[in-house]
Write a protein that holds these residues in place. Structure first.
Motif, PDB file in Angstrom:
ATOM      1  N   GLU A  27       0.827  -1.195   0.000  1.00  0.00           N
ATOM      2  CA  GLU A  27       0.000   0.000   0.000  1.00  0.00           C
ATOM      3  C   GLU A  27       0.868   1.253   0.000  1.00  0.00           C
ATOM      4  O   GLU A  27       1.688   1.448   0.898  1.00  0.00           O
ATOM      5  CB  GLU A  27      -0.913  -0.004   1.225  1.00  0.00           C
ATOM      6  CG  GLU A  27      -1.945  -1.122   1.228  1.00  0.00           C
ATOM      7  CD  GLU A  27      -2.817  -1.099   2.466  1.00  0.00           C
ATOM      8  OE1 GLU A  27      -2.563  -0.251   3.349  1.00  0.00           O
ATOM      9  OE2 GLU A  27      -3.734  -1.936   2.550  1.00  0.00           O
ATOM     10  N   PRO A  28       0.729   2.121  -0.988  1.00  0.00           N
ATOM     11  CA  PRO A  28       1.535   3.347  -1.007  1.00  0.00           C
ATOM     12  C   PRO A  28       1.142   4.300   0.113  1.00  0.00           C
ATOM     13  O   PRO A  28      -0.009   4.321   0.554  1.00  0.00           O
ATOM     14  CB  PRO A  28       1.227   3.952  -2.372  1.00  0.00           C
ATOM     15  CG  PRO A  28      -0.132   3.437  -2.713  1.00  0.00           C
ATOM     16  CD  PRO A  28      -0.196   2.052  -2.127  1.00  0.00           C
ATOM     17  N   LYS A  30      -0.059   7.608   1.385  1.00  0.00           N
ATOM     18  CA  LYS A  30      -0.899   8.610   0.737  1.00  0.00           C
ATOM     19  C   LYS A  30      -0.590   9.991   1.310  1.00  0.00           C
ATOM     20  O   LYS A  30      -0.641  10.204   2.523  1.00  0.00           O
ATOM     21  CB  LYS A  30      -2.382   8.265   0.916  1.00  0.00           C
ATOM     22  CG  LYS A  30      -2.768   6.923   0.284  1.00  0.00           C
ATOM     23  CD  LYS A  30      -4.250   6.658   0.356  1.00  0.00           C
ATOM     24  CE  LYS A  30      -5.019   7.522  -0.617  1.00  0.00           C
ATOM     25  NZ  LYS A  30      -6.456   7.148  -0.689  1.00  0.00           N
ATOM     26  N   ARG A  52       5.451  18.829  -4.594  1.00  0.00           N
ATOM     27  CA  ARG A  52       4.668  17.584  -4.660  1.00  0.00           C
ATOM     28  C   ARG A  52       5.155  16.697  -5.802  1.00  0.00           C
ATOM     29  O   ARG A  52       5.314  15.472  -5.644  1.00  0.00           O
ATOM     30  CB  ARG A  52       3.181  17.925  -4.849  1.00  0.00           C
ATOM     31  CG  ARG A  52       2.263  16.698  -4.916  1.00  0.00           C
ATOM     32  CD  ARG A  52       0.861  17.072  -5.351  1.00  0.00           C
ATOM     33  NE  ARG A  52       0.828  17.601  -6.708  1.00  0.00           N
ATOM     34  CZ  ARG A  52       0.828  16.841  -7.816  1.00  0.00           C
ATOM     35  NH1 ARG A  52       0.870  15.520  -7.715  1.00  0.00           N
ATOM     36  NH2 ARG A  52       0.790  17.407  -9.003  1.00  0.00           N
ATOM     37  N   GLU A  56       6.842  12.682  -5.977  1.00  0.00           N
ATOM     38  CA  GLU A  56       6.501  11.563  -6.858  1.00  0.00           C
ATOM     39  C   GLU A  56       7.723  11.050  -7.594  1.00  0.00           C
ATOM     40  O   GLU A  56       7.898   9.840  -7.764  1.00  0.00           O
ATOM     41  CB  GLU A  56       5.418  12.001  -7.844  1.00  0.00           C
ATOM     42  CG  GLU A  56       4.079  12.301  -7.186  1.00  0.00           C
ATOM     43  CD  GLU A  56       2.998  12.625  -8.190  1.00  0.00           C
ATOM     44  OE1 GLU A  56       3.340  13.043  -9.317  1.00  0.00           O
ATOM     45  OE2 GLU A  56       1.811  12.461  -7.857  1.00  0.00           O
ATOM     46  N   ASP A  61       6.275   4.670  -6.927  1.00  0.00           N
ATOM     47  CA  ASP A  61       5.027   4.035  -6.508  1.00  0.00           C
ATOM     48  C   ASP A  61       4.973   3.718  -5.018  1.00  0.00           C
ATOM     49  O   ASP A  61       4.016   3.113  -4.544  1.00  0.00           O
ATOM     50  CB  ASP A  61       4.760   2.771  -7.325  1.00  0.00           C
ATOM     51  CG  ASP A  61       5.878   1.743  -7.210  1.00  0.00           C
ATOM     52  OD1 ASP A  61       6.781   1.926  -6.365  1.00  0.00           O
ATOM     53  OD2 ASP A  61       5.844   0.757  -7.975  1.00  0.00           O
ATOM     54  N   ARG A  62       5.986   4.170  -4.265  1.00  0.00           N
ATOM     55  CA  ARG A  62       5.921   4.003  -2.803  1.00  0.00           C
ATOM     56  C   ARG A  62       4.945   4.992  -2.184  1.00  0.00           C
ATOM     57  O   ARG A  62       4.520   4.814  -1.049  1.00  0.00           O
ATOM     58  CB  ARG A  62       7.310   4.196  -2.174  1.00  0.00           C
ATOM     59  CG  ARG A  62       8.343   3.174  -2.603  1.00  0.00           C
ATOM     60  CD  ARG A  62       9.685   3.502  -1.998  1.00  0.00           C
ATOM     61  NE  ARG A  62       9.680   3.385  -0.542  1.00  0.00           N
ATOM     62  CZ  ARG A  62      10.622   3.878   0.261  1.00  0.00           C
ATOM     63  NH1 ARG A  62      11.635   4.567  -0.259  1.00  0.00           N
ATOM     64  NH2 ARG A  62      10.544   3.722   1.560  1.00  0.00           N
ATOM     65  N   ILE A  63       4.603   6.040  -2.938  1.00  0.00           N
ATOM     66  CA  ILE A  63       3.660   7.030  -2.428  1.00  0.00           C
ATOM     67  C   ILE A  63       2.590   7.313  -3.467  1.00  0.00           C
ATOM     68  O   ILE A  63       2.739   6.985  -4.654  1.00  0.00           O
ATOM     69  CB  ILE A  63       4.352   8.352  -2.023  1.00  0.00           C
ATOM     70  CG1 ILE A  63       4.861   9.092  -3.271  1.00  0.00           C
ATOM     71  CG2 ILE A  63       5.486   8.105  -1.033  1.00  0.00           C
ATOM     72  CD1 ILE A  63       5.252  10.514  -3.005  1.00  0.00           C
ATOM     73  N   GLU A  64       1.526   7.946  -3.016  1.00  0.00           N
ATOM     74  CA  GLU A  64       0.451   8.406  -3.893  1.00  0.00           C
ATOM     75  C   GLU A  64       0.058   9.793  -3.412  1.00  0.00           C
ATOM     76  O   GLU A  64      -0.262   9.981  -2.238  1.00  0.00           O
ATOM     77  CB  GLU A  64      -0.730   7.453  -3.792  1.00  0.00           C
ATOM     78  CG  GLU A  64      -1.958   7.853  -4.579  1.00  0.00           C
ATOM     79  CD  GLU A  64      -3.113   6.907  -4.323  1.00  0.00           C
ATOM     80  OE1 GLU A  64      -4.221   7.407  -4.013  1.00  0.00           O
ATOM     81  OE2 GLU A  64      -2.911   5.675  -4.393  1.00  0.00           O
ATOM     82  N   THR A  65       0.129  10.796  -4.289  1.00  0.00           N
ATOM     83  CA  THR A  65      -0.179  12.158  -3.877  1.00  0.00           C
ATOM     84  C   THR A  65      -1.493  12.636  -4.496  1.00  0.00           C
ATOM     85  O   THR A  65      -1.898  12.179  -5.563  1.00  0.00           O
ATOM     86  CB  THR A  65       0.938  13.152  -4.261  1.00  0.00           C
ATOM     87  OG1 THR A  65       0.910  13.389  -5.687  1.00  0.00           O
ATOM     88  CG2 THR A  65       2.299  12.646  -3.853  1.00  0.00           C
ATOM     89  N   THR A  66      -2.123  13.556  -3.801  1.00  0.00           N
ATOM     90  CA  THR A  66      -3.324  14.207  -4.313  1.00  0.00           C
ATOM     91  C   THR A  66      -3.367  15.621  -3.768  1.00  0.00           C
ATOM     92  O   THR A  66      -2.696  15.930  -2.776  1.00  0.00           O
ATOM     93  CB  THR A  66      -4.590  13.424  -3.911  1.00  0.00           C
ATOM     94  OG1 THR A  66      -5.725  13.994  -4.575  1.00  0.00           O
ATOM     95  CG2 THR A  66      -4.836  13.505  -2.403  1.00  0.00           C
ATOM     96  N   ASN A  89      -5.532   9.756   3.511  1.00  0.00           N
ATOM     97  CA  ASN A  89      -4.162  10.268   3.433  1.00  0.00           C
ATOM     98  C   ASN A  89      -3.449  10.080   4.765  1.00  0.00           C
ATOM     99  O   ASN A  89      -4.030  10.298   5.834  1.00  0.00           O
ATOM    100  CB  ASN A  89      -4.169  11.744   3.041  1.00  0.00           C
ATOM    101  CG  ASN A  89      -4.440  11.932   1.562  1.00  0.00           C
ATOM    102  OD1 ASN A  89      -3.547  11.756   0.746  1.00  0.00           O
ATOM    103  ND2 ASN A  89      -5.676  12.252   1.216  1.00  0.00           N
TER     104      ASN A  89
END
Length: 359
Positions: A27-28, A30, A52, A56, A61-66, A89
């Motif tokens: 699971e990345p 967030k 940001r 990335e 793919d270790r993280i997911e940003t929004t 998050n």
């Protein structure tokens, strides 16, 4: 019977222990961001979004940003931050001073989520703060402004009358006066971080008063566009605003948030994240000075870079006495420097600025 129970229990425990890390790794992390302006503002929010994007690139793919952009300060901010919290998050960066109380309020409801608030001072066990010593960059810009003005009138477009902005006004004026004792400063308040129309009107008002050098603590390029029309000069704010080189944009203050964001997300991944307050500047690379263009004479460029280098080395502090308050009372004695606590609460102009601070 006992042996069968033991084997069954051991197998189940082993399965559980080996399965947990696999879930965590799959699971990345967030990471959420709340922006006060649009990502295309060309200034403050643009620079945070570059940070940001750097996250990335660094973590893949270790993280997911929004992110949620153009969030007004106030009740809307609390709703937007809550939205990111409910979306799962793990860490949320709220990137404007006016998000401070909303960040604290949401953090109380989500104690397992980590929050980072930019430019504020309120912290909690799961809320850290981060800021930049923008006033150091203003000292460099003020040096250029004092040399370059022909009318001896420089202007400053303020966003809100908070300590961060007042620091910048004072630092710009102090260093303009150091190289040009005849300098006067005119100040117009936009009461917005990002509003191109208001910023353009503020620049036009300053130019109408004879200002030929404009500094700003607002986020759009509108003041530079007005300066270009009038033959005045200005500076990039928060980002390089390179589209206006070599003039009217003759240099810039660039906010580089990427290293901080990478460091803090790495701490979450490592399990070492703690609530703290940071305030970095030129020396730490968080405040950068953009290219000083050929529109600036070489001797002026050298003088500005000398100020930058002396700040970076720790040899010089932009708020070094003797300095008086605008009412003539002493603030800093000869050789005395302002403390971080004083600067974080700064609510007065230095001597020589005749404007009033709005209440």
């Amino acid at each position: 019977m006992l042996r069968r129970n033991f084997l069954a229990t051991s197998t189940a425990l082993l399965t559980a222990l080996t399965a947990l890390p696999a879930i965590a790794q799959d699971e990345p992390l967030k990471v959420g961001f709340i922006y006060v302006g649009p990502v295309g503002d060309g200034g403050w929010t643009y620079q945070h979004d570059l940070g940001r994007q750097a996250l990335e690139e660094e973590f893949g793919d270790r993280i997911e940003t929004t992110y949620i952009e153009s969030v007004p300060e106030g009740a809307d901010a609390e709703r937007a931050i809550t939205q990111l919290a409910l979306a799962g998050n793990d860490i949320i960066f709220t990137t404007s001073f006016g998000f401070m109380d909303a960040t604290i309020a949401v953090a109380e409801k989500f104690p397992d989520i980590k929050f980072e608030h930019a430019t504020g001072y309120k912290r909690a066990e799961n809320v850290a703060t981060y800021d930049a010593r923008f006033y150091e960059g203003r000292a460099v810009m003020g040096t250029i402004a004092g040399h370059m003005t022909e009318s001896n009138r420089i202007g400053y477009i303020g966003s809100f009358p908070i300590p961060e902005v007042i620091q910048g006004i004072n630092s710009s004026f102090i260093h303009a006066r150091k190289v040009n004792p005849e300098v006067e400063m005119r100040i117009v308040w936009a009461y917005s971080w990002f509003d191109p129309a208001k910023e353009a009107d503020a620049a036009a008002a300053l130019i109408a008063e004879g200002v030929d050098v404009i500094l700003q603590h607002t986020d759009s390029t509108a003041p530079l566009a007005k300066a270009q029309e009038a033959g005045a000069i200005g500076f990039g704010q928060a980002s390089d605003m390179a589209a206006f080189k070599p003039s009217p944009r003759v240099s810039s203050i660039i906010d580089n948030w990427a290293p901080y964001y990478i460091e803090r997300v790495q701490a979450v991944l490592d399990g070492t994240w703690e609530s703290e307050g940071t305030w970095a500047g030129i020396a730490g690379g968080e405040v950068e000075i953009g290219e000083i263009t050929d529109a600036v004479p070489a001797e002026v460029r050298d003088a500005a870079l000398a100020v930058k280098d002396s700040i970076a080395s720790g040899e010089y502090h932009p708020f070094t006495g003797p300095l008086n308050k605008a009412d003539g009372t002493e603030w800093l004695a000869e050789g005395q420097t302002a403390t971080d606590e004083e600067l974080s609460q700064l609510n007065f102009y230095v001597e020589g600025i005749t404007a009033e601070i709005p209440q």
